[in-house]
Scaffold this motif. Structure first.
Motif, PDB file in Angstrom:
ATOM      1  N   ARG A   1       0.848  -1.187   0.000  1.00  0.00           N
ATOM      2  CA  ARG A   1       0.000   0.000   0.000  1.00  0.00           C
ATOM      3  C   ARG A   1       0.888   1.243   0.000  1.00  0.00           C
ATOM      4  O   ARG A   1       2.020   1.207   0.481  1.00  0.00           O
ATOM      5  CB  ARG A   1      -0.960   0.002   1.199  1.00  0.00           C
ATOM      6  N   VAL A   2       0.346   2.326  -0.535  1.00  0.00           N
ATOM      7  CA  VAL A   2       1.167   3.515  -0.767  1.00  0.00           C
ATOM      8  C   VAL A   2       0.455   4.770  -0.282  1.00  0.00           C
ATOM      9  O   VAL A   2      -0.763   4.806  -0.117  1.00  0.00           O
ATOM     10  CB  VAL A   2       1.491   3.685  -2.268  1.00  0.00           C
ATOM     11  N   GLN A   3       1.283   5.810  -0.084  1.00  0.00           N
ATOM     12  CA  GLN A   3       0.765   7.152   0.180  1.00  0.00           C
ATOM     13  C   GLN A   3       1.633   8.125  -0.602  1.00  0.00           C
ATOM     14  O   GLN A   3       2.832   8.245  -0.357  1.00  0.00           O
ATOM     15  CB  GLN A   3       0.805   7.473   1.671  1.00  0.00           C
ATOM     16  N   HIS A   4       1.024   8.785  -1.571  1.00  0.00           N
ATOM     17  CA  HIS A   4       1.755   9.715  -2.419  1.00  0.00           C
ATOM     18  C   HIS A   4       1.908  11.063  -1.724  1.00  0.00           C
ATOM     19  O   HIS A   4       1.164  11.416  -0.806  1.00  0.00           O
ATOM     20  CB  HIS A   4       1.023   9.901  -3.763  1.00  0.00           C
ATOM     21  N   ARG A   5       2.886  11.815  -2.183  1.00  0.00           N
ATOM     22  CA  ARG A   5       3.147  13.151  -1.630  1.00  0.00           C
ATOM     23  C   ARG A   5       1.898  14.032  -1.654  1.00  0.00           C
ATOM     24  O   ARG A   5       1.600  14.732  -0.681  1.00  0.00           O
ATOM     25  CB  ARG A   5       4.260  13.800  -2.442  1.00  0.00           C
ATOM     26  N   SER A   6       1.171  13.957  -2.762  1.00  0.00           N
ATOM     27  CA  SER A   6      -0.002  14.817  -2.932  1.00  0.00           C
ATOM     28  C   SER A   6      -1.158  14.410  -2.025  1.00  0.00           C
ATOM     29  O   SER A   6      -2.089  15.190  -1.805  1.00  0.00           O
ATOM     30  CB  SER A   6      -0.468  14.786  -4.384  1.00  0.00           C
ATOM     31  N   ALA A   7      -1.114  13.184  -1.484  1.00  0.00           N
ATOM     32  CA  ALA A   7      -2.191  12.696  -0.628  1.00  0.00           C
ATOM     33  C   ALA A   7      -1.747  12.522   0.813  1.00  0.00           C
ATOM     34  O   ALA A   7      -2.438  11.888   1.609  1.00  0.00           O
ATOM     35  CB  ALA A   7      -2.709  11.367  -1.167  1.00  0.00           C
ATOM     36  N   THR A   8      -0.598  13.101   1.160  1.00  0.00           N
ATOM     37  CA  THR A   8      -0.078  12.963   2.519  1.00  0.00           C
ATOM     38  C   THR A   8      -0.735  13.986   3.439  1.00  0.00           C
ATOM     39  O   THR A   8      -0.641  15.194   3.199  1.00  0.00           O
ATOM     40  CB  THR A   8       1.450  13.168   2.531  1.00  0.00           C
ATOM     41  N   PRO A   9      -1.396  13.525   4.504  1.00  0.00           N
ATOM     42  CA  PRO A   9      -2.036  14.471   5.434  1.00  0.00           C
ATOM     43  C   PRO A   9      -1.015  15.126   6.366  1.00  0.00           C
ATOM     44  O   PRO A   9       0.173  14.800   6.315  1.00  0.00           O
ATOM     45  CB  PRO A   9      -3.007  13.580   6.214  1.00  0.00           C
ATOM     46  N   LYS A  10      -1.479  16.041   7.183  1.00  0.00           N
ATOM     47  CA  LYS A  10      -0.617  16.703   8.161  1.00  0.00           C
ATOM     48  C   LYS A  10      -1.009  16.270   9.571  1.00  0.00           C
ATOM     49  O   LYS A  10      -1.831  16.914  10.223  1.00  0.00           O
ATOM     50  CB  LYS A  10      -0.749  18.233   8.042  1.00  0.00           C
ATOM     51  N   PRO A  11      -0.413  15.165  10.042  1.00  0.00           N
ATOM     52  CA  PRO A  11      -0.727  14.748  11.415  1.00  0.00           C
ATOM     53  C   PRO A  11      -0.232  15.794  12.414  1.00  0.00           C
ATOM     54  O   PRO A  11       0.785  16.446  12.201  1.00  0.00           O
ATOM     55  CB  PRO A  11       0.056  13.440  11.575  1.00  0.00           C
ATOM     56  N   VAL A  12      -0.970  15.936  13.501  1.00  0.00           N
ATOM     57  CA  VAL A  12      -0.598  16.864  14.567  1.00  0.00           C
ATOM     58  C   VAL A  12      -0.372  16.064  15.843  1.00  0.00           C
ATOM     59  O   VAL A  12      -1.234  15.286  16.261  1.00  0.00           O
ATOM     60  CB  VAL A  12      -1.697  17.928  14.797  1.00  0.00           C
TER      61      VAL A  12
END
Length: 383
Positions: A293-304
């Motif tokens: 499974r993948v996560q692209h740069r454009s779909a990376t969220p901003k966890p806090v």
């Protein structure tokens, strides 16, 4: 269509891997599909000869699968001119000697890893095979797993951008053998018998890293024995003299850093028994045995980071599953097919005894790094 019979001596098939993966799911599976088509009008028909020390076990396997040939005499089998290939999946401690005999007898050799107990012996095997003009192959099965094939597809397609790091987690809880039967043989935990997780797994990590990301240039490892006493197949306690867990950091040419934990003392809290997370400037991926499974740069969220509030979303749900897009066969069987095509059709093949020697080198350096408490460079090896 011409059928060519290939006689393969299979040493150590009464063991777990030799039987399940190499005999049943590879060689017998090839027979079930009608042989291996070389594409030139020739079909290879594998004829296994079961070899081992336990006569009753060999006879039982032969009867179970309708096979005619088995033997407890390795020398007699190697002296048989009709035997084409010698395969070894027996105990690591005896592998170097039996492979030397097979090479001297003019047999092509295919073997599990590690190929020897030390780098000098592993290089010597590669040299002897080259001088004898025989073909050699070393099992590097994880390269042919669906999850890593998908990962390779991502790498080749430039998905990651510049790859920064690799993090691997491998292992499961192997029962000590007192109140539940152990699911691995007891010799795995005795250093004097060639056991230990570094010897077992670092050769795997070498070829995975080498093939996917580049040559490993340094290793820094800590190997330890978390469970000092185990119980053998007869229910008797014994001292576990080999390492059962190892924690390694590997530097790779080009600047990639890999960290891989290997343990037989860990309970699984991940999707698969082995997982690799690869992080790059453009995207990340997590690959296991079958899935990726993948996560692209454009779909990376901003966890806090806020430890005072509960997470209201699932991090795993923010990743995308990579589709199969093809059918994946058993990885052991796929490599057997490639090796047979290499021997009988001249197909390209580079997973030879020299490649196997790199794995032995990695294990040797891992143990030395742990013993000396320092990072060690990995010299390039050649014949």
């Amino acid at each position: 269509m011409t059928r060519k019979t290939v006689r393969i001596a299979m040493n150590g098939v009464t063991g777990r891997m030799g039987y399940r993966q190499h005999l049943v799911r590879s060689i017998l599976a090839l027979r079930e599909q009608g042989g291996l088509d070389l594409g030139d009008g020739t079909v290879l028909w594998p004829e296994p000869i079961l070899v081992g020390r336990r006569e009753h076990a060999l006879k039982a396997l032969a009867e179970k699968h309708g096979l005619e040939h088995w033997s407890t005499d390795v020398d007699e089998v190697l002296a048989d001119g009709s035997v084409d290939i010698f395969f070894d999946a027996a105990m690591t401690s005896g592998r170097e000697e039996v492979l030397k005999k097979a090479i001297a007898a003019g047999k092509h050799v295919y073997t599990e890893k590690p190929t020897a107990v030390g780098l000098e012996g592993a290089i010597e095997l590669a040299r002897l095979a080259r001088e004898a003009g025989v073909k050699s192959g070393v099992v590097q099965d994880k390269l042919f797993l669906p999850g890593l094939l998908k990962l390779k597809r991502l790498i080749d397609g430039g998905f990651f951008g510049r790859i920064l790091s690799v993090r691997g987690e491998f292992g499961y809880w192997v029962f000590e053998g007192d109140w539940q039967e152990a699911q691995r043989p007891s010799w795995n935990y005795r250093a004097e018998d060639g056991g230990g997780i570094v010897v077992d797994m670092f050769p795997h990590w070498e070829y995975v890293l080498h093939e996917l990301f580049g040559r490993v240039t340094s290793v820094n490892a800590l190997a330890t024995t978390h469970v000092p006493t185990r119980w053998d197949e007869d229910g008797k306690p014994y001292a576990a003299t080999a390492d059962d867990s190892a924690y390694g950091i590997f530097e790779i040419e080009g600047g990639v850093v890999a960290q891989i934990n290997s343990s037989w003392d860990v309970r699984v809290n991940r999707d698969e028994l082995v997982e690799f997370q690869v992080d790059g400037t453009e995207g990340s991926a997590v690959a296991g045995l079958r899935n990726c499974r993948v996560q692209h740069r454009s779909a990376t969220p901003k966890p806090v980071w806020n430890p005072d509030l509960p997470a209201t979303y699932s991090f795993r749900d923010q990743w995308q599953e990579i589709p199969d897009n093809t059918e994946f066969d058993n990885g052991f069987k796929v490599q057997w097919e490639l090796f047979l095509k290499h021997v009988y059709a001249g197909a390209d093949y580079h997973w030879d005894l020299l490649a196997g020697a790199r794995g032995v080198q990695m294990a040797e350096l891992g143990l030395k790094s742990s013993a000396e408490g320092r990072r060690l460079d990995v010299p390039e090896i050649s014949l």
